[in-house]
Design an enzyme around this catalytic site. Sequence first.
Site, PDB file in Angstrom:
ATOM      1  N   HIS A  74       0.607  -1.089  -0.111  1.00 28.85           N
ATOM      2  CA  HIS A  74      -0.052  -0.040   0.048  1.00 28.85           C
ATOM      3  C   HIS A  74       0.641   1.145  -0.121  1.00 28.85           C
ATOM      4  O   HIS A  74       0.805   2.070   0.723  1.00 28.85           O
ATOM      5  CB  HIS A  74      -1.123   0.045   1.154  1.00 28.85           C
ATOM      6  CG  HIS A  74      -1.772  -1.014   1.270  1.00 28.85           C
ATOM      7  ND1 HIS A  74      -2.477  -1.708   2.527  1.00 28.85           N
ATOM      8  CD2 HIS A  74      -2.415  -1.992   0.302  1.00 28.85           C
ATOM      9  CE1 HIS A  74      -3.409  -2.311   2.267  1.00 28.85           C
ATOM     10  NE2 HIS A  74      -3.199  -2.963   1.099  1.00 28.85           N
ATOM     11  N   PRO A  75       1.733   1.317  -0.831  1.00 28.89           N
ATOM     12  CA  PRO A  75       2.838   2.646  -0.997  1.00 28.89           C
ATOM     13  C   PRO A  75       1.779   3.877  -1.296  1.00 28.89           C
ATOM     14  O   PRO A  75       0.868   3.725  -2.250  1.00 28.89           O
ATOM     15  CB  PRO A  75       3.652   2.300  -1.997  1.00 28.89           C
ATOM     16  CG  PRO A  75       2.992   1.372  -2.922  1.00 28.89           C
ATOM     17  CD  PRO A  75       2.096   0.407  -2.021  1.00 28.89           C
TER      18      PRO A  75
END
Length: 559
Positions: free
Chosen positions: A475-476
């Site tokens: 989940h960058p």
Amino acid sequence: MSGGAYAAADYVIIGAGSAGCALACRLSEDGKYSVIVIEYGGTDAGPFIRMPGALSWPMNMARYDWGYRTEPEPHLGGRRLAAPRGKVVGGSSSINGMVYVRGHMRDFDTWAAMGAAGWAGADVLPYYNRMECWDACGQGGDPAWRGRDGPLHIRRGRRDNPLTRAFVAAGRQAGYPLTDDCNGARQEGFGPLDQTIRNGVRWSAASAYLKPALKRKNLRLIRGLAARITFAGQRATGVEADIRGSMQTIRAGRELVIAAGAFNSPALLLRSGIGPAKELRRHGIGVRADRPGTGHNLQDHLEICIQARARQPVSLYKYWTLPGKVRAAVRWLLAKTGPGASNQFESGGFIRSRAGVEYPDIQFHFLPLAVRYDGRAAVRGHGFQAHVGPMRSASRGAVTLRSADHREPPRILFNYMSDPQDWADFRTCIRLTREIFAQPALAPCYGGEILPGVDVLADDAQDAFVRDHVESAYHPCGTCRMGAADDRRAVVDPECRVIGVAGLRVADSSVFPQITNGNLNAPSIMVGEKAGDHILGRPPLPPSNAQPWVHPAWQTAQR
């Protein structure tokens, strides 16, 4: 195609990922403007992407994944963690786990407080409703909060496996509330999870937005690798792209929008002279706009798996053997049903770690199988696991350049676990998960802990386990942070315009000021939806009057 341009359009979008697909649809839908989308990745056709149960395959295939890895993470013993990103039409929505979570409305209130005016929970909720075509599949839900007519199909898993319901019951027995819609008014609690799946098939942003929009005469998809933005003075005029080995210029008559994701969007800005002046000069790049925040503020969710053996043969292990996989694949190919038609993350939960935390800061994904997230190693025999991790770590990393060459992957350093609170938070996650697994609802199936292991009790032992086993939830975000135009840390303003230049915007997860609760595909698509209105100069959708549920005793009670 004047001026030697390979192609030209009113709007040029770089990246056909979650946000880029939504943008392409919205910018082209009235037929008034021409739109070009540039995407390096190839087709999303094929069973590995389309079959939800095969989700661990595409994120590990060079055909579909950029193959990024972090730099050695100093607080994780120098480990280099996988950081998959979709290199395919649909971007990461074509290779992700298909869990649909909007985020908590308080997340967006925080965005607004950090300078992203117009992005509070009340502001973004109407955009979620506009994009959704939601089906609770007879499992309750919160219709007042959900959209029914949008392009993005969302459904509930069947939860036929008894473990999925036992996990939720165990959460209730541990004293937590139930919620029948974590994307409704009440996120806090245990209950079903939503999936971006339609009729047993992955429903990516490409399926929802791009493919229908490509039937329009004013929208075109070009395959190429964006190298750098071109300018006339301080105004963006187009992009140089590597198309079949030849550098070509694609011109934007009105605006250029970067939607290449949390790694590639900042890298493209940096190669184009927008970023920290000192870093740009080190790579021989002329400074177009000195924006110290470009590439910084990198955030992610980390998680660990708490695994247990199952005393009864009720897990999905029977489908993990070769004959089982064949049976599941054949059933899916013929009828789009069975275990292959679900991502199997059908139950989960959001809880608060301690009293004084206003809204959930821990997420659970439950899986009725004991297996690594990437699918490469499974425990022999029946088992189950909970993926658990904190939602709002204070640790921050950065995306930087290796060189000015567009063919070089960027340097990615999350600086995971650099904040001391992270270690305490993970110990809390382990303790609370063990407590849930010990509840009567799971007792008939619970056959003992596999990971971390019954001997991992002391703080230092738990810390060592986390250091060795924690993995990214993929989940960058945050590397082109949205904020007020006079905020030196911000890269884009609240209308997604890159500060310091004209005719250029960024719209994807990189603009998040702070990471949201849960999986990021839904808020990434929402950014594309809302940015489309800003770009077209339309008034934003009217704010919602709905208010999220907050535990009445949150200041004094953990549950």
